[in-house]
Design a protein around this motif. Structure first.
Motif, PDB file in Angstrom:
ATOM      1  N   PRO A   1      10.861 -20.153   3.997  1.00 24.53           N
ATOM      2  CA  PRO A   1      10.717 -18.765   3.528  1.00 24.53           C
ATOM      3  C   PRO A   1       9.554 -18.624   2.565  1.00 24.53           C
ATOM      4  O   PRO A   1       9.431 -19.382   1.605  1.00 24.53           O
ATOM      5  N   THR A   2       8.682 -17.685   2.808  1.00 26.52           N
ATOM      6  CA  THR A   2       7.562 -17.428   1.931  1.00 26.52           C
ATOM      7  C   THR A   2       8.007 -16.506   0.796  1.00 26.52           C
ATOM      8  O   THR A   2       9.129 -16.002   0.787  1.00 26.52           O
ATOM      9  N   THR A   3       7.108 -16.284  -0.148  1.00 29.29           N
ATOM     10  CA  THR A   3       7.393 -15.349  -1.235  1.00 29.29           C
ATOM     11  C   THR A   3       7.761 -13.979  -0.686  1.00 29.29           C
ATOM     12  O   THR A   3       8.661 -13.308  -1.191  1.00 29.29           O
ATOM     13  N   LEU A   4       7.101 -13.558   0.366  1.00 29.93           N
ATOM     14  CA  LEU A   4       7.381 -12.252   0.960  1.00 29.93           C
ATOM     15  C   LEU A   4       8.759 -12.217   1.605  1.00 29.93           C
ATOM     16  O   LEU A   4       9.546 -11.307   1.361  1.00 29.93           O
ATOM     17  N   ILE A   5       9.082 -13.196   2.410  1.00 38.43           N
ATOM     18  CA  ILE A   5      10.343 -13.221   3.141  1.00 38.43           C
ATOM     19  C   ILE A   5      11.526 -13.294   2.187  1.00 38.43           C
ATOM     20  O   ILE A   5      12.569 -12.665   2.410  1.00 38.43           O
ATOM     21  N   ALA A   6      11.394 -14.039   1.111  1.00 41.33           N
ATOM     22  CA  ALA A   6      12.498 -14.224   0.168  1.00 41.33           C
ATOM     23  C   ALA A   6      12.436 -13.245  -1.001  1.00 41.33           C
ATOM     24  O   ALA A   6      13.154 -13.423  -1.988  1.00 41.33           O
ATOM     25  N   LEU A   7      11.609 -12.211  -0.894  1.00 42.89           N
ATOM     26  CA  LEU A   7      11.437 -11.294  -2.020  1.00 42.89           C
ATOM     27  C   LEU A   7      12.744 -10.630  -2.467  1.00 42.89           C
ATOM     28  O   LEU A   7      12.987 -10.522  -3.670  1.00 42.89           O
ATOM     29  N   PRO A   8      13.630 -10.161  -1.573  1.00 46.40           N
ATOM     30  CA  PRO A   8      14.871  -9.544  -2.058  1.00 46.40           C
ATOM     31  C   PRO A   8      15.706 -10.471  -2.931  1.00 46.40           C
ATOM     32  O   PRO A   8      16.250 -10.048  -3.963  1.00 46.40           O
ATOM     33  N   GLU A   9      15.800 -11.748  -2.544  1.00 46.20           N
ATOM     34  CA  GLU A   9      16.561 -12.704  -3.358  1.00 46.20           C
ATOM     35  C   GLU A   9      15.847 -12.995  -4.668  1.00 46.20           C
ATOM     36  O   GLU A   9      16.477 -13.123  -5.723  1.00 46.20           O
TER      37      GLU A   9
ATOM     38  N   ARG B   1      14.253 -11.702   8.866  1.00 46.57           N
ATOM     39  CA  ARG B   1      13.075 -11.022   8.322  1.00 46.57           C
ATOM     40  C   ARG B   1      11.795 -11.585   8.919  1.00 46.57           C
ATOM     41  O   ARG B   1      10.861 -10.837   9.239  1.00 46.57           O
ATOM     42  N   THR B   2      11.735 -12.899   9.064  1.00 42.96           N
ATOM     43  CA  THR B   2      10.546 -13.527   9.639  1.00 42.96           C
ATOM     44  C   THR B   2      10.310 -13.023  11.054  1.00 42.96           C
ATOM     45  O   THR B   2       9.182 -12.693  11.444  1.00 42.96           O
ATOM     46  N   THR B   3      11.379 -12.942  11.829  1.00 40.25           N
ATOM     47  CA  THR B   3      11.265 -12.454  13.206  1.00 40.25           C
ATOM     48  C   THR B   3      10.845 -10.989  13.236  1.00 40.25           C
ATOM     49  O   THR B   3      10.002 -10.582  14.042  1.00 40.25           O
TER      50      THR B   3
ATOM     51  N   ILE C   1       0.385  -7.521   6.100  1.00 40.07           N
ATOM     52  CA  ILE C   1       1.540  -7.521   6.993  1.00 40.07           C
ATOM     53  C   ILE C   1       2.255  -6.180   6.950  1.00 40.07           C
ATOM     54  O   ILE C   1       2.339  -5.549   5.888  1.00 40.07           O
ATOM     55  N   ASP C   2       2.788  -5.769   8.069  1.00 37.64           N
ATOM     56  CA  ASP C   2       3.601  -4.558   8.151  1.00 37.64           C
ATOM     57  C   ASP C   2       5.071  -4.944   7.948  1.00 37.64           C
ATOM     58  O   ASP C   2       5.686  -5.529   8.848  1.00 37.64           O
ATOM     59  N   PRO C   3       5.668  -4.627   6.784  1.00 33.07           N
ATOM     60  CA  PRO C   3       7.063  -5.009   6.534  1.00 33.07           C
ATOM     61  C   PRO C   3       8.058  -3.878   6.779  1.00 33.07           C
ATOM     62  O   PRO C   3       9.197  -3.944   6.313  1.00 33.07           O
ATOM     63  N   THR C   4       7.640  -2.819   7.484  1.00 37.32           N
ATOM     64  CA  THR C   4       8.510  -1.647   7.613  1.00 37.32           C
ATOM     65  C   THR C   4       9.784  -1.943   8.395  1.00 37.32           C
ATOM     66  O   THR C   4      10.758  -1.201   8.285  1.00 37.32           O
ATOM     67  N   ARG C   5       9.798  -3.009   9.183  1.00 39.51           N
ATOM     68  CA  ARG C   5      11.024  -3.384   9.886  1.00 39.51           C
ATOM     69  C   ARG C   5      11.966  -4.193   8.997  1.00 39.51           C
ATOM     70  O   ARG C   5      13.045  -4.582   9.450  1.00 39.51           O
ATOM     71  N   THR C   6      11.552  -4.453   7.802  1.00 42.42           N
ATOM     72  CA  THR C   6      12.388  -5.200   6.856  1.00 42.42           C
ATOM     73  C   THR C   6      12.556  -4.352   5.599  1.00 42.42           C
ATOM     74  O   THR C   6      11.911  -4.607   4.575  1.00 42.42           O
TER      75      THR C   6
ATOM     76  N   CYS D   1       0.842  -1.196   0.000  1.00 35.26           N
ATOM     77  CA  CYS D   1       0.000   0.000   0.000  1.00 35.26           C
ATOM     78  C   CYS D   1       0.875   1.243   0.000  1.00 35.26           C
ATOM     79  O   CYS D   1       1.775   1.384   0.850  1.00 35.26           O
ATOM     80  N   GLN D   2       0.602   2.144  -0.926  1.00 36.82           N
ATOM     81  CA  GLN D   2       1.422   3.343  -1.040  1.00 36.82           C
ATOM     82  C   GLN D   2       1.228   4.305   0.128  1.00 36.82           C
ATOM     83  O   GLN D   2       2.100   5.120   0.415  1.00 36.82           O
ATOM     84  N   HIS D   3       0.099   4.209   0.824  1.00 38.67           N
ATOM     85  CA  HIS D   3      -0.190   5.114   1.932  1.00 38.67           C
ATOM     86  C   HIS D   3       0.251   4.542   3.280  1.00 38.67           C
ATOM     87  O   HIS D   3       0.753   5.277   4.140  1.00 38.67           O
ATOM     88  N   HIS D   4       0.046   3.248   3.474  1.00 34.78           N
ATOM     89  CA  HIS D   4       0.300   2.658   4.784  1.00 34.78           C
ATOM     90  C   HIS D   4       1.514   1.732   4.820  1.00 34.78           C
ATOM     91  O   HIS D   4       1.826   1.173   5.871  1.00 34.78           O
ATOM     92  N   ARG D   5       2.161   1.532   3.658  1.00 33.80           N
ATOM     93  CA  ARG D   5       3.375   0.723   3.580  1.00 33.80           C
ATOM     94  C   ARG D   5       3.169  -0.659   4.178  1.00 33.80           C
ATOM     95  O   ARG D   5       4.012  -1.195   4.911  1.00 33.80           O
ATOM     96  N   ARG D   6       2.023  -1.242   3.876  1.00 37.47           N
ATOM     97  CA  ARG D   6       1.710  -2.601   4.329  1.00 37.47           C
ATOM     98  C   ARG D   6       1.717  -3.535   3.128  1.00 37.47           C
ATOM     99  O   ARG D   6       1.288  -3.175   2.028  1.00 37.47           O
ATOM    100  N   TRP D   7       2.170  -4.758   3.365  1.00 36.45           N
ATOM    101  CA  TRP D   7       2.130  -5.781   2.330  1.00 36.45           C
ATOM    102  C   TRP D   7       0.696  -6.287   2.233  1.00 36.45           C
ATOM    103  O   TRP D   7       0.166  -6.881   3.169  1.00 36.45           O
ATOM    104  N   ILE D   8       0.046  -6.052   1.096  1.00 35.01           N
ATOM    105  CA  ILE D   8      -1.378  -6.392   0.967  1.00 35.01           C
ATOM    106  C   ILE D   8      -1.627  -7.401  -0.152  1.00 35.01           C
ATOM    107  O   ILE D   8      -2.769  -7.637  -0.532  1.00 35.01           O
TER     108      ILE D   8
END
Length: 356
Positions: free
Chosen positions: A211-219, A199-201, A138-143, A121-128
């Motif tokens: 690792p899910t698609t989200l967790i492994a997204l950078p790779e 990232r999971t933690t 999910i809130d991925p701002t810590r990653t 989300c461009q406004h809330h920076r949540r993985w939707i």
């Protein structure tokens, strides 16, 4: 389309908002209803699209930018009669950002097409980009690596301007990364596993064991950038011998911060990256053979094929791509066309043809 029309009817205080959808066109298969909004959508013929534009007072070209369904149509015996066709339940649909909806009057149910909606989300920076396997937003701002990878994907997809092709390459990349953690012989991937665990933690889902698609997204995106590099693709497709592809596997290993052994493993039959290489070489087998035959017959270096030729879809992949990527729009936004600025260096791939 169903989601938008129901909201349009509700905004105009219609007692039965679904009636507006039926007024747009005659149902060809079965009548759409409010209960279908979460899992189904409709195709709308040209006449029905014109009628919707008249109802909304919005130019049809503008509507097509905002509603992906309107970019497709279907043929009917009488194209002058407005008609709609429901299609089956689709995994390509998902809900919009919960926090955005909570701020809207009436909290409407908004369903978007996954292929055309931002994953974050461009406004809330949540993985939707929710799915059956990842049902929670999910809130991925810590990653920050995940957020950065998502924006790299958006830039890449916008620069290439061929969404189906990019989605296929994304599917291959995601499939490749997902299989590394379960393939025999990959037990040494401690660096990757440690990254995924951190990232999971950080996200707060400590129960995930793989690792899910989200967790492994950078790779996944790092691999996707290499898959989409046309200069690199031409090298892989055109070299005569398999051992000449080894630098590609080493490039992947370097991008992911892995040891040399990792490159050797992904270059072996059975790995998804190796399968991707073989599919690419199979597509261009005739071009490659003609190139080397000409080189031997004339003794002079023939001209390399145009680089754009190597942006092609595989004819019949063993496992068809899943339509589930992570970009673009819903009513209210569209993907900007920009120039890719983070392309991998390509000068190392200019040594394709031997000098002798």
């Amino acid at each position: 389309m169903i989601s938008y029309t129901l909201r349009l009817g509700a905004a105009n205080d219609m007692a039965y908002p679904v009636a507006l959808l039926r007024a747009v066109g005659n149902p060809v298969t079965y009548s759409p209803s409010r209960t279908l909004v979460s899992t189904n959508d409709v195709l709308v013929n040209e006449a029905a699209q014109q009628r919707l534009a008249a109802f909304t007072g919005i130019d049809l070209a503008h509507l097509r930018q905002r509603l992906p369904t309107l970019r497709r149509s279907f043929d009917e015996p009488d194209p002058a009669v407005p008609a709609i066709r429901c299609f089956a339940e689709s995994a390509a649909l998902r809900k919009h950002c919960d926090r955005c909806i909570a701020q809207m009057p009436g909290h409407p149910r908004i369903v978007v097409h996954r292929n055309d909606a931002h994953a974050i989300c461009q406004h809330h920076r949540r993985w939707i980009d929710t799915s059956h396997f990842l049902p929670d937003q999910i809130d991925p701002t810590r990653t920050p690596a995940i957020i950065a990878a998502h924006y790299r994907y958006r830039r890449l997809a916008a620069a290439i301007r061929d969404p189906p092709w990019v989605r296929e390459q994304l599917w291959w990349a995601d499939r490749s990364v997902a299989r590394w953690c379960v393939r025999p012989g990959f037990g040494h991937l401690t660096q990757l596993r440690d990254r995924w665990q951190r990232r999971t933690t950080a996200i707060g889902h400590t129960g995930w064991t793989t690792p899910t698609t989200l967790i492994a997204l950078p790779e996944t995106i790092a691999l996707l950038e290499l898959f989409c590099d046309l200069s690199l693709r031409r090298h892989i497709a055109m070299v005569e011998y398999e051992f000449q592809i080894a630098p590609f596997y080493y490039r992947i290993s370097q991008r992911l911060g892995q040891p040399r052994r990792f490159a050797e493993l992904i270059g072996q039959p059975g790995d998804a990256v190796h399968n991707w290489v073989q599919d690419l070489r199979a597509i261009h087998r005739e071009t490659r053979q003609q190139f080397w035959n000409t080189l031997r017959a004339t003794g002079s270096k023939p001209q390399l094929p145009a680089i754009d030729q190597f942006q092609q879809l595989a004819p019949n992949p063993a496992d068809p791509p899943s339509p589930s990527p992570k970009t673009a729009v819903e009513p209210g936004g569209s993907v900007a066309i920009v120039t890719r600025s983070d392309s991998p260096r390509q000068e190392g791939w200019t040594w394709l043809v031997p000098t002798s």
